[in-house]
Design a protein around this motif. Structure first.
Motif, PDB file in Angstrom:
ATOM      1  N   ALA A  62      42.601  41.389  39.547  1.00  0.00           N
ATOM      2  CA  ALA A  62      42.982  39.987  39.698  1.00  0.00           C
ATOM      3  C   ALA A  62      42.259  39.352  40.880  1.00  0.00           C
ATOM      4  N   CYS A  64      42.051  35.470  43.261  1.00  0.00           N
ATOM      5  CA  CYS A  64      42.795  34.247  43.573  1.00  0.00           C
ATOM      6  C   CYS A  64      41.937  33.363  44.457  1.00  0.00           C
ATOM      7  N   PRO A  71      45.977  39.097  45.364  1.00  0.00           N
ATOM      8  CA  PRO A  71      46.777  38.868  44.158  1.00  0.00           C
ATOM      9  C   PRO A  71      47.558  40.135  43.765  1.00  0.00           C
ATOM     10  N   PRO A  72      48.710  39.985  43.165  1.00  0.00           N
ATOM     11  CA  PRO A  72      49.416  38.735  42.864  1.00  0.00           C
ATOM     12  C   PRO A  72      50.262  38.269  44.039  1.00  0.00           C
ATOM     13  N   CYS A  78      48.729  33.574  40.711  1.00  0.00           N
ATOM     14  CA  CYS A  78      47.619  34.480  40.429  1.00  0.00           C
ATOM     15  C   CYS A  78      48.115  35.836  39.932  1.00  0.00           C
ATOM     16  N   GLY A  79      47.187  36.644  39.453  1.00  0.00           N
ATOM     17  CA  GLY A  79      47.519  37.969  38.932  1.00  0.00           C
ATOM     18  C   GLY A  79      47.242  38.043  37.452  1.00  0.00           C
ATOM     19  N   LEU A  80      47.248  39.248  36.938  1.00  0.00           N
ATOM     20  CA  LEU A  80      46.994  39.487  35.515  1.00  0.00           C
ATOM     21  C   LEU A  80      48.345  39.539  34.807  1.00  0.00           C
ATOM     22  N   TYR A  81      48.501  38.639  33.852  1.00  0.00           N
ATOM     23  CA  TYR A  81      49.804  38.448  33.209  1.00  0.00           C
ATOM     24  C   TYR A  81      50.018  39.368  32.023  1.00  0.00           C
ATOM     25  N   ARG A 116      53.060  39.947  36.769  1.00  0.00           N
ATOM     26  CA  ARG A 116      51.700  39.629  37.223  1.00  0.00           C
ATOM     27  C   ARG A 116      51.245  40.820  38.049  1.00  0.00           C
ATOM     28  N   SER A 118      47.918  43.304  39.963  1.00  0.00           N
ATOM     29  CA  SER A 118      46.587  43.286  40.572  1.00  0.00           C
ATOM     30  C   SER A 118      45.558  43.993  39.679  1.00  0.00           C
TER      31      SER A 118
END
Ligand SMILES: [Zn+2]
Length: 219
Positions: A62, A64, A71-72, A78-81, A116, A118
């Motif tokens: 991730a 940001c 992140p997150p 931010c971050g990978l969802y 979310r 990283s």
């Protein structure tokens, strides 16, 4: 709340080098990607909103715009969802969107619908009938994960899965063999339900026009 999920006895360099480390209890969730349409990008999984191609054989990490945190961020988006209920995913209009399950690790923030993270890497991908077998094979080769065919468009499959949380969770947590077994078992049922729903929707769409046509003739 951030909970660091760092696997025991593994140094950070090893964590970065592995596509998806074999954590004892990884967080796994549903998400979507787009797949490329043009020849050079057909084997790429692209984040639908950011438009970023996920790396193959390396974790997606991730990023940001803020330099104040990694992140997150707790108070950032931010971050990978990924989500726990595939019915809560958001879809665009592209027929090249696909559904999948990802492993999340590193730093993870839990939210209302999911997480979310990283670090993330796909576990498997489900494409709709509009994606050719050759493209599925190319994606699978590139990312080193199974890419399955759904007889139902992924957006509709996500809705059908949402109606069967126990089955959706078996897929989400299942290892390769079990994912294939569940898909083979349930796909004919989902396909039938999808055709039935479409037939009902089409009949409903035709009805007002028939009434209108009837009135037209009478007047
Ligand atoms: Zn951020």
């Amino acid at each position: 709340m951030s909970l660091p999920l760092v696997p025991p006895r593994r140094d950070p360099a090893a964590l970065e080098a592995l596509p998806a480390p074999d954590l004892p209890h990884p967080v796994v969730g549903w998400r979507t990607w787009r797949v490329g349409r043009r020849a050079q990008r057909r084997a790429e999984l692209v984040a639908p909103l950011a438009g970023v191609t996920w790396p193959s054989r390396h974790p997606m990490i991730a990023s940001c715009g803020s330099a104040r945190h990694t992140p997150p961020g707790d108070r950032c988006r931010c971050g990978l969802y990924a989500v726990s209920d595939p019915g809560s995913l958001e879809w665009g209009i592209s027929d090249h969107e696909v559904l999948g399950v990802v492993a999340l690790w590193g730093q993870i923030v839990e939210g209302g619908r999911g997480w979310r993270a990283s670090h993330a890497y796909p576990r498997f991908v489900l494409t709709g009938p509009s994606i050719a077998g050759e493209q599925r094979a190319a994606l699978s080769r590139r990312y080193g994960v199974p890419v399955h065919r759904s007889e139902v468009p992924p957006r509709d499959l996500a809705a059908l899965l949402s109606d069967e949380p126990a089955v959706a969770d078996r897929l989400r947590h299942g290892k390769d063999g079990e994912v294939e077994t569940v898909l083979a078992e349930r796909m004919p049922v989902w396909t039938q339900r999808w055709h039935d729903r479409r037939a009902r929707a089409e009949a409903a769409a035709r009805r007002p026009r028939a009434i209108l046509a009837g009135r037209w003739r009478r007047s």
